[in-house]
Scaffold this motif. Structure first.
Motif, mmCIF file in Angstrom:
data_model
loop_
_atom_site.group_PDB
_atom_site.id
_atom_site.type_symbol
_atom_site.label_atom_id
_atom_site.label_comp_id
_atom_site.label_asym_id
_atom_site.label_seq_id
_atom_site.Cartn_x
_atom_site.Cartn_y
_atom_site.Cartn_z
ATOM 1 N N UNK A 215 -2.601 2.077 -2.018
ATOM 2 C CA UNK A 215 -2.076 2.128 -0.666
ATOM 3 C C UNK A 215 -1.767 0.756 -0.109
ATOM 4 N N UNK A 216 -2.767 -0.133 -0.157
ATOM 5 C CA UNK A 216 -2.626 -1.438 0.470
ATOM 6 C C UNK A 216 -1.528 -2.299 -0.118
ATOM 7 N N UNK A 217 -1.386 -2.279 -1.446
ATOM 8 C CA UNK A 217 -0.360 -3.097 -2.084
ATOM 9 C C UNK A 217 1.032 -2.612 -1.710
ATOM 10 N N UNK B 224 1.360 5.032 10.708
ATOM 11 C CA UNK B 224 0.399 4.017 10.317
ATOM 12 C C UNK B 224 0.500 3.503 8.901
ATOM 13 N N UNK B 225 1.428 4.063 8.110
ATOM 14 C CA UNK B 225 1.591 3.590 6.739
ATOM 15 C C UNK B 225 0.497 4.063 5.805
ATOM 16 N N UNK B 226 0.522 3.547 4.579
ATOM 17 C CA UNK B 226 -0.498 3.890 3.591
ATOM 18 C C UNK B 226 -1.849 3.315 4.003
ATOM 19 N N UNK B 227 -2.891 3.997 3.609
ATOM 20 C CA UNK B 227 -4.238 3.491 3.868
ATOM 21 C C UNK B 227 -4.563 2.320 2.944
ATOM 22 N N UNK B 228 -5.516 1.522 3.380
ATOM 23 C CA UNK B 228 -5.987 0.393 2.582
ATOM 24 C C UNK B 228 -7.484 0.228 2.814
ATOM 25 N N UNK B 229 -8.326 0.539 1.804
ATOM 26 C CA UNK B 229 -7.919 0.894 0.435
ATOM 27 C C UNK B 229 -7.833 2.403 0.258
ATOM 28 N N UNK B 230 -7.143 2.810 -0.794
ATOM 29 C CA UNK B 230 -7.150 4.191 -1.257
ATOM 30 C C UNK B 230 -6.969 4.154 -2.768
ATOM 31 N N UNK B 231 -7.761 4.932 -3.489
ATOM 32 C CA UNK B 231 -7.788 4.863 -4.949
ATOM 33 C C UNK B 231 -6.592 5.540 -5.590
ATOM 34 N N UNK B 232 -6.088 6.590 -4.951
ATOM 35 C CA UNK B 232 -4.963 7.345 -5.493
ATOM 36 C C UNK B 232 -4.462 8.313 -4.429
#
Length: 291
Positions: A70-72, A175-183
């Motif tokens: 997510x974060x990247x 809010x965009x992708x979460x950070x962190x998220x594993x998959x």
């Protein structure tokens, strides 16, 4: 749409055997992207050398330990300029030069926030893997709205950043992708988009060649991580069970393998599904204990 800026983002790790073909294909699309960003997790092969052979491509390098699904991706999107931002994985090759034009087409509807494409199995894909892809990514396009969640259940949130496109304004609104998220960052943002009133489109004309022949150990690990994250996100996914959709996929695959006379492949696939199920259950249970 032709006057709108388009960005493509590709996370990479040791993509030296495939990145050149992917970048070349993107540079020859009927709708050439306005920018291409490669985010490399400190590959130890020749990935970065190949990327630098494409002077119009912007290369960002991060430490491998800092990569996050997510974060990247969120970091790269926020550094991009496109009104529409396309994500591809390093091993997803557009089937033709009309891929970008096809995945952008549904955005003509101003309510569409996310579009994802069709995954066609590679030539070396196992028979079961090919059938799973055909079950999951069929030939008919469709649109999902908030009202469809009730009858579709977990399938309403199906999306894949293997080949997906986002409307920037919709992405930022939720809010965009979460950070962190594993998959499964794609599934979770699809859920948030739908709950915010945006539409999610599966565009079957936007095709990429992509599949995996995972080992049983890899399937267990992959599904364990999915189980963890899905359990952590029950607040946005709701209580829709995964098993119903999984059983439907298993039935489809076994029936077609039986018609093809692939008995040994059926046995292998059933064992494979066992590793998926056990991994998912363990991930879910571990996440529950930690919550």
């Amino acid at each position: 749409m032709s006057q709108t800026n388009i960005s493509v983002i590709i996370p990479t790790l040791n993509a030296g055997t495939m990145i050149n073909d992917l970048l070349t294909c993107l540079e020859h699309q009927s709708r050439v992207p306005d920018e291409i960003i490669v985010v490399d997790s400190s590959s130890d092969d020749h990935t970065r050398d190949f990327v630098r052979e494409h002077p119009q491509v912007r290369l960002l390098v991060i430490d491998r330990k800092d990569f996050n699904h997510g974060g990247t991706r969120d970091m790269a999107l926020r550094q991009s300029t496109g009104e529409f931002v396309l994500f591809l994985t390093q091993d997803a090759l557009p089937k033709d030069f009309g891929y970008i034009a096809s995945i952008l087409e549904p955005f003509a509807d101003e309510h569409v926030g996310l579009v994802y494409g069709r995954q066609i199995p590679k030539a070396d894909a196992h028979a079961a893997e090919s059938l799973v892809r055909s079950y999951t990514y069929g030939p008919q396009s469709f649109t999902v709205t908030l009202q469809d969640i009730e009858w579709m259940g977990i399938r309403a949130f199906r999306a894949s950043d293997v080949c997906a496109a986002y409307r920037r304004s919709a992405y930022l609104q939720v809010g965009g992708f979460e950070d962190p998220v594993l998959t499964n960052e794609d599934m979770f943002i699809a859920a948030r988009l739908l709950h915010a009133g945006w539409h999610v489109v599966y565009e079957a004309k936007a095709e990429v060649i992509h599949s995996h022949n995972f080992t049983w150990k890899q399937q267990f690990k992959r599904n364990y991580i999915q189980g963890v994250e899905i359990e952590r996100h029950r607040d946005i996914l709701g209580d829709a069970p995964l098993t119903g959709e999984g059983l439907s996929m298993v039935g489809y695959t076994v029936r077609h393998l039986f018609r093809q006379g692939r008995i040994l492949e059926i046995v292998r696939f059933i064992i494979d599904c066992g590793f998926r199920y056990v991994g998912n259950r363990k991930g879910k249970n571990d996440a529950k204990r930690k919550s």
